[in-house]
Design an enzyme around this catalytic site. Structure first.
Site: not given
Length: 650
Positions: A198, A304, A335
């Protein structure tokens, strides 16, 4: 002890002499023949733990002093004592104190001397015994670092780049945050690999885009390649807040007292209109792909809905044009870190990747298939290259069908119109569930049941010509696989995984830093359809990707929506659908009005990356398949739940 438990707890070697002897036999400098795998020959219990503060050369907080960022280091003591220089694995993060890393939200912890005790995740536990140093960098404005968080901008990127410069003798570091005693990285050869999920992986992308010397490889997981594309899609806002909220979320208490000017800039230069500004140019790493010298091992979840897959698709394509050495894993998850959806294979593959890229071991990983793709939960396939050879952008065209909003999808250009009214209370799951029913909120176009498998691999585009009834309008375009399947439930809270209570261990544990983590398993859902790609736009951006304009009701506008990258096989017997609608609830924000839009089908089309191109589509829809689409009446279809209405953070 579970059979899957690997390297359960590496027991410290009996004496330092034994460790040194093993190191002499098993490290590259003295090995007999070319080594193929680094081995856990160094003592984790005796590893050097230290902190340095690296001068970034910036004064982001405006206090008249250049900012220093904290870098916590764990490295093998025996290697330094033997004069062996080791490579570095680095994770630069804003989350080490505020929010935690990994599925168990681990933070850094420290001893009384200020040296790190717990480093989140397994990287130090696993790789330090194998002859790597691990460095965890606090981004400027977070945890123990000076400066301000600027959400992917110069300060964020320089936080990590400066550490790489220091590791290679080009920057200054100090033993304390405010002191004058300098320290050098004499224990490393400077070769660095960055990794992170991320925001952390985003920093890896951004640092690679500077071309900094010494960065040999990056492993970005669910990472952003352009921050504009995190917040907007051609002017359509994806979230109800901007980077100022995110900066405030991770700022240290010290940064909150000093960084008001940076916060205000994040407000002023990121307007909610979705217009492109210099702030977004600074945070666009794709444009600098030509500077990337590091290899890239990219991992992303195809579902995601946080860091949406346009981010990996455009980055991958840009790197491919530059001939960057690349590898990719694509999962069915949202995610989620690969450690939590394919743990054993992930640790093995990551180990081999770092051995090859940072230690130079000829272990063959560079000659293996480029791509691993999850076809069904825990069932993986490979592609020699990605997208596969023979993939061609194929133009598919919608046509009217048996009823309003229930059309067909084929290769031939058609005429006619379809009309729908934006309903911000409905999402892609509502549209897909009613694909065979005329509803006022969407226009759907469907093939007949396929007579052969059809594989989409890469990024799609949907061009629409629409006439609105109001001065503002948002659009969504969705590709859907219509047919029964069992998939990972990416819309559930775990985004495709369930966390269990049992633990497996990956490296060496110490007091205060366990190498054992909770196991996971696939969280699945039985569905009648699967959304495989999505894209959005503000119709006001018809004339420019960079700026929106008011619409004239009753006037036709043409705009192209960029759909997220995917790799999906629509099986024989299933149908492929294109849906065009307005607001995709909880995935984009609605416009200020409630428009009705009329599509000109002669000027509406989808360019879809099909393996085998138009010929493959023609074969898969041969005979009366397209016409049969009009006769299909599947009723209401079941899918995953609607996307979570949650404030996501990268």
């Amino acid at each position: 002890m579970p059979t899957r438990m690997r390297f359960t707890i590496w027991r410290t070697l009996a004496t330092a002499a034994v460790a040194a002897l093993m190191a002499a036999f098993l490290t590259p400098a003295a090995a007999h023949g070319a080594p193929r795998e680094s081995r856990p020959v160094y003592s984790y219990a005796d590893a050097v733990r230290e902190a340095v503060w690296v001068d970034t050369g910036l004064d982001g907080d405006g206090d008249g002093k250049t900012d220093r960022v904290a870098a916590d280091i764990v490295r093998p003591r025996e290697a330094a004592e033997q004069g062996r220089k080791v490579p570095v694995i680095m994770d630069a993060s804003p989350y080490y104190s505020c929010c935690g890393r990994g599925n168990e939200s681990q933070n850094k912890t420290y001893d009384a001397a200020g040296n790190v005790v717990q480093m989140p995740l397994f990287y130090d536990n696993y790789f330090v015994p194998r002859g790597y140093a691990f460095v965890g960098v606090d981004l400027a404005g977070t945890n123990r670092s000076d400066g301000c968080v600027d959400v992917g901008g110069r300060s964020d990127i320089q936080s990590a780049k400066a550490v790489i410069d220091w590791l290679n003798g080009r920057a200054r570091a100090y033993t304390t945050r405010t002191g004058t005693t300098k320290v050098q990285a004499s224990w490393t050869n400077g070769s660095t690999g960055m990794i992170g999920k991320s925001w952390d992986g985003t920093i890896a992308n951004g640092v690679a885009a500077t071309g900094v010397k010494g960065l040999k490889t990056i492993v970005p997981i669910s990472a952003i390649s352009s921050w504009y594309d995190y917040y907007f899609a051609k002017g359509a806002p994806l979230y109800d807040s901007g980077p100022d909220w995110l900066s405030d979320y991770v700022d240290s208490p010290d940064a909150r007292t000093k960084c008001a000017a940076v916060q205000q800039k994040l407000v002023d230069e990121a307007p909610r209109t979705g217009d492109w500004t210099d702030l977004w140019s600074e945070r666009d790493y794709v444009k600098d792909a030509s500077k990337v010298k590091a290899s890239v091992f990219l991992v992303h979840g195809l579902q995601d809905l946080n860091v949406r897959t346009k981010n990996f698709g455009q980055w991958w394509d840009a790197l491919a044009k530059q001939g960057v050495e690349r590898k990719i894993w694509l999962s069915q998850t949202g995610h989620v870190d690969p450690f939590d959806f394919r743990r054993t294979a992930w640790v093995d593959t990551l180990h081999r990747w770092f051995d090859h890229e940072l230690l130079g071991y000829d272990n063959g990983i560079d000659r293996e298939p480029m791509a691993d793709i999850e076809r069904h939960p825990d069932q993986w396939a490979t592609s020699t290259v990605w997208p596969p050879r023979g993939t061609q952008a194929t133009t598919l065209r919608p046509a009217t069908g048996s009823g309003a909003g229930v059309g067909t999808l084929g290769l031939r250009k058609s005429t006619g119109t379809e009309t729908f009214t934006d309903n911000p209370q409905l999402s892609e799951t509502d549209w897909a569930a009613q694909i065979d029913t005329a509803t006022p909120d969407k226009a759907g176009f469907v093939t007949g049941p396929l007579t052969d498998d059809l594989r989409l691999s890469g990024s799609s585009e949907v061009t629409v010509t629409a006439t609105p009834t109001t001065a503002t309008a948002h659009l969504s375009a969705v590709l859907v696989d219509l047919g029964p399947d069992t998939i990972r439930d990416y819309a559930a809270s775990g985004e495709g995984i369930t966390t269990l209570t049992d633990r497996t261990c990956w490296g060496v544990s110490s007091t205060g830093d366990s190498a054992c983590f909770k196991e996971t398993q696939a969280k699945t859902a039985d569905v009648d359809y699967t959304v495989l790609s999505r894209g959005w736009a503000d119709l006001g951006n018809y004339a420019s990707d960079l700026k929106g304009f008011p619409l004239t009701p009753g006037k036709a506008y043409t705009i192209t929506l960029d759909l997220a990258a995917t790799d999906h096989i629509v099986p024989k017997g299933h149908r492929l659908a294109l849906i065009v609608a307005g607001t995709d609830k909880d995935l984009i924000d609605p416009p200020s009005t409630t428009p009705t839009l009329t599509l000109d089908l002669s000027r509406t089309s989808a360019r879809v990356p099909l393996v085998g191109g138009a010929a493959a589509f023609a074969r898969a829809t041969a005979g009366s398949a397209v016409e049969a689409a009009e006769a299909v009446d599947a009723g209401t279809l079941d899918g995953v739940r609607a996307p979570l209405n949650a404030h996501r953070i990268p």
